[in-house]
Design an enzyme around this catalytic site. Structure first.
Site, PDB file in Angstrom:
ATOM      1  N   GLY A   1      34.390  55.544  47.280  1.00  0.00           N
ATOM      2  CA  GLY A   1      34.062  54.217  46.753  1.00  0.00           C
ATOM      3  C   GLY A   1      34.908  53.067  47.280  1.00  0.00           C
TER       4      GLY A   1
ATOM      5  N   ARG B   1      42.839  44.667  52.024  1.00  0.00           N
ATOM      6  CA  ARG B   1      42.673  44.084  50.691  1.00  0.00           C
ATOM      7  C   ARG B   1      43.458  42.781  50.604  1.00  0.00           C
ATOM      8  NH1 ARG B   1      39.484  47.392  50.779  1.00  0.00           N
ATOM      9  NH2 ARG B   1      39.001  49.116  49.367  1.00  0.00           N
TER      10      ARG B   1
ATOM     11  N   GLY C   1      47.470  49.725  27.314  1.00  0.00           N
ATOM     12  CA  GLY C   1      48.590  48.796  27.122  1.00  0.00           C
ATOM     13  C   GLY C   1      49.763  49.525  26.486  1.00  0.00           C
TER      14      GLY C   1
ATOM     15  N   PHE D   1      40.872  40.173  28.468  1.00  0.00           N
ATOM     16  CA  PHE D   1      41.262  41.153  29.490  1.00  0.00           C
ATOM     17  C   PHE D   1      40.823  42.569  29.134  1.00  0.00           C
ATOM     18  CE2 PHE D   1      44.525  37.838  29.781  1.00  0.00           C
ATOM     19  CZ  PHE D   1      44.574  37.609  31.135  1.00  0.00           C
TER      20      PHE D   1
ATOM     21  N   TYR E   1      32.146  50.642  37.031  1.00  0.00           N
ATOM     22  CA  TYR E   1      33.119  49.604  36.654  1.00  0.00           C
ATOM     23  C   TYR E   1      32.595  48.225  37.055  1.00  0.00           C
ATOM     24  CZ  TYR E   1      37.140  46.536  37.077  1.00  0.00           C
ATOM     25  OH  TYR E   1      37.981  45.457  36.993  1.00  0.00           O
TER      26      TYR E   1
HETATM   27  N1  UDP Z   1      45.558  53.365  48.567  1.00  0.00           N
HETATM   28  C1  UDP Z   1      46.201  54.330  49.331  1.00  0.00           C
HETATM   29  N2  UDP Z   1      47.087  55.177  48.706  1.00  0.00           N
HETATM   30  C2  UDP Z   1      47.375  55.088  47.373  1.00  0.00           C
HETATM   31  C3  UDP Z   1      46.726  54.088  46.606  1.00  0.00           C
HETATM   32  C4  UDP Z   1      45.819  53.262  47.242  1.00  0.00           C
HETATM   33  O1  UDP Z   1      45.969  54.444  50.543  1.00  0.00           O
HETATM   34  O2  UDP Z   1      48.186  55.895  46.866  1.00  0.00           O
HETATM   35  C5  UDP Z   1      44.609  52.444  49.223  1.00  0.00           C
HETATM   36  C6  UDP Z   1      43.208  52.509  48.626  1.00  0.00           C
HETATM   37  O3  UDP Z   1      42.448  53.504  49.269  1.00  0.00           O
HETATM   38  C7  UDP Z   1      42.703  51.100  48.907  1.00  0.00           C
HETATM   39  C8  UDP Z   1      43.965  50.229  48.838  1.00  0.00           C
HETATM   40  O4  UDP Z   1      45.054  51.129  49.000  1.00  0.00           O
HETATM   41  O5  UDP Z   1      42.177  51.000  50.211  1.00  0.00           O
HETATM   42  C9  UDP Z   1      44.118  49.488  47.526  1.00  0.00           C
HETATM   43  O6  UDP Z   1      43.945  50.425  46.468  1.00  0.00           O
HETATM   44  P1  UDP Z   1      44.314  50.116  44.960  1.00  0.00           P
HETATM   45  O7  UDP Z   1      44.040  51.361  44.159  1.00  0.00           O
HETATM   46  O8  UDP Z   1      45.697  49.549  44.873  1.00  0.00           O
HETATM   47  O9  UDP Z   1      43.335  48.947  44.542  1.00  0.00           O
HETATM   48  P2  UDP Z   1      41.715  48.845  44.602  1.00  0.00           P
HETATM   49  O10 UDP Z   1      41.417  48.218  45.948  1.00  0.00           O
HETATM   50  O11 UDP Z   1      41.139  50.203  44.426  1.00  0.00           O
HETATM   51  O12 UDP Z   1      41.400  47.915  43.485  1.00  0.00           O
END
Ligand code: UDP
Length: 334
Positions: A288, A225, A35, A77, A145
């Site tokens: 992952g 997503r 934060g 949080f 996580y």
């Molecule tokens: N992603 C990407 N490039 C980046 C950051 C994220 O292609 O610089 C992709 C990542 O592989 C995932 C999606 O965007 O498929 C969302 O990633 P983020 O890290 O925002 O959130 P997460 O799903 O990991 O919580």
């Protein structure tokens, strides 16, 4: 007053903003590891807000807090939340996210505070067996996580049985956007998230944006997503807390929009909203990452009467407002 652990972080601070606007008295507790004190300073100037710096891993810090303030409920949080880091350093996640939460819950019980809203995550579902994912989907995390958050969900059930501690667990999908007035925003160091990274490449064209994998089994090969706006998410926390006050019932809700967007679609939307070409390259998959995650939010809509209102375009615009306001730069250079 309402205790907000992690209130200096991204989702916590936007929830504080919502609660201030709804006349709540707020006590922020944060160790400022992720934060930002600048975020706290902004919030302190906006309403009835107090701030205490402390760490959930330190029982004395929490006990002092509950002895010093009249706390009626908690929105929790405070946690570490990076999947990749959790794989490399699992102990950090288990100690902070689980042990820290047990300290918090035990202190709540000692001080007879029995209502908590908890930040859980769609990472507790693991690799989805079907989409959209509803709350009944099996929880089988694929990283520390996700395990740390699932463990807390189980612990909260046990504390309900043992002490009648009532909890609402909110399982977030992806979160995006920032305060519409640019006072606070999405601010992670280092930044790993999709939309802020695209915007950083839009602002600084020497920084190519990387798409992590274009060979997934999805409509265009990139991961799908569900991006919910942080202000909508903040509203869900208030509704969840008020539901807890009213119904005094433990429950769990998915929070997303119900719609999936691929990385490529988000990227294209950014180019459109910002009206510019952004440098981009396709890279290897990130470890992952499941191919497709999006939520069934029928339960939150029906029971909490929650409705996400803001679009992906609005999230991108407000993130851009925040990124380009140079506030972060100013703060970093102080
Ligand atoms: N992603 C990407 N490039 C980046 C950051 C994220 O292609 O610089 C992709 C990542 O592989 C995932 C999606 O965007 O498929 C969302 O990633 P983020 O890290 O925002 O959130 P997460 O799903 O990991 O919580």
């Amino acid at each position: 007053m309402l205790l907000i652990t992690g209130g200096a972080g991204y989702i916590g601070s936007h929830t504080v903003l919502n609660l201030i606007e709804n006349n709540y008295n707020i006590l922020i507790f944060d160790n400022l590891e992720n934060g930002h004190i600048e975020t706290v300073d902004t919030l302190l100037g906006l309403g009835n807000v107090k701030f205490v710096k402390g760490d959930l891993r330190n029982l004395k810090d929490i006990d002092n807090l509950f002895s010093s303030y009249n706390i009626q409920g908690v929105i929790h949080f405070a946690a570490f939340a990076l999947v990749e880091e959790s794989v490399k350093n699992p102990g950090k996640y288990y100690i902070n996210n689980i042990y820290g939460t047990i300290n918090l819950l035990d202190t709540m019980i000692r001080h007879d505070v029995k209502r908590i809203v908890f930040s859980s995550t769609c990472a507790t579902y693991g690799e989805p067996l079907y989409t959209p994912i509803d709350e009944k989907h099996i929880q089988n995390p694929i990283n520390p996580y996700g395990y740390s958050k699932l463990a807390v969900e189980h612990i909260m059930d046990d504390y309900d049985k043992a002490y009648e501690l009532k909890s609402i667990r909110l399982r977030y999908f992806n979160v995006a956007g920032s305060d519409e007035k640019g006072r606070i925003g999405e601010w992670h160091e280092p930044e790993t998230h999709l939309i802020p990274n695209i915007i950083k490449s839009a602002i600084n064209e020497s920084k190519t944006f990387n798409i992590f994998g274009a060979d997934y089994d999805t409509k265009d090969g990139t991961c799908v997503r569900d991006y919910v706006n942080v202000l909508d998410l903040a509203e869900a926390h208030r509704l969840a807390y008020e539901y807890l006050l009213r119904e005094n019932k433990t429950d769990v809700f998915n929070l997303g929009t119900g719609n999936g967007h691929s990385v490529k679609e988000v990227f294209d939307t950014c180019e459109k909203v910002l009206n510019q070409k952004i440098p981009v390259e396709i890279r290897e998959r990130r470890a992952g990452d499941p191919a497709k995650l999006y939520a069934d939010i029928t339960k939150a809509k029906t029971i909490l009467k929650w409705e996400p209102k803001r679009t992906l375009e609005e999230s991108i615009k407000t993130n851009y407002l925040w990124e380009s306001s140079s506030k972060q730069e100013e703060f970093i250079n102080v």
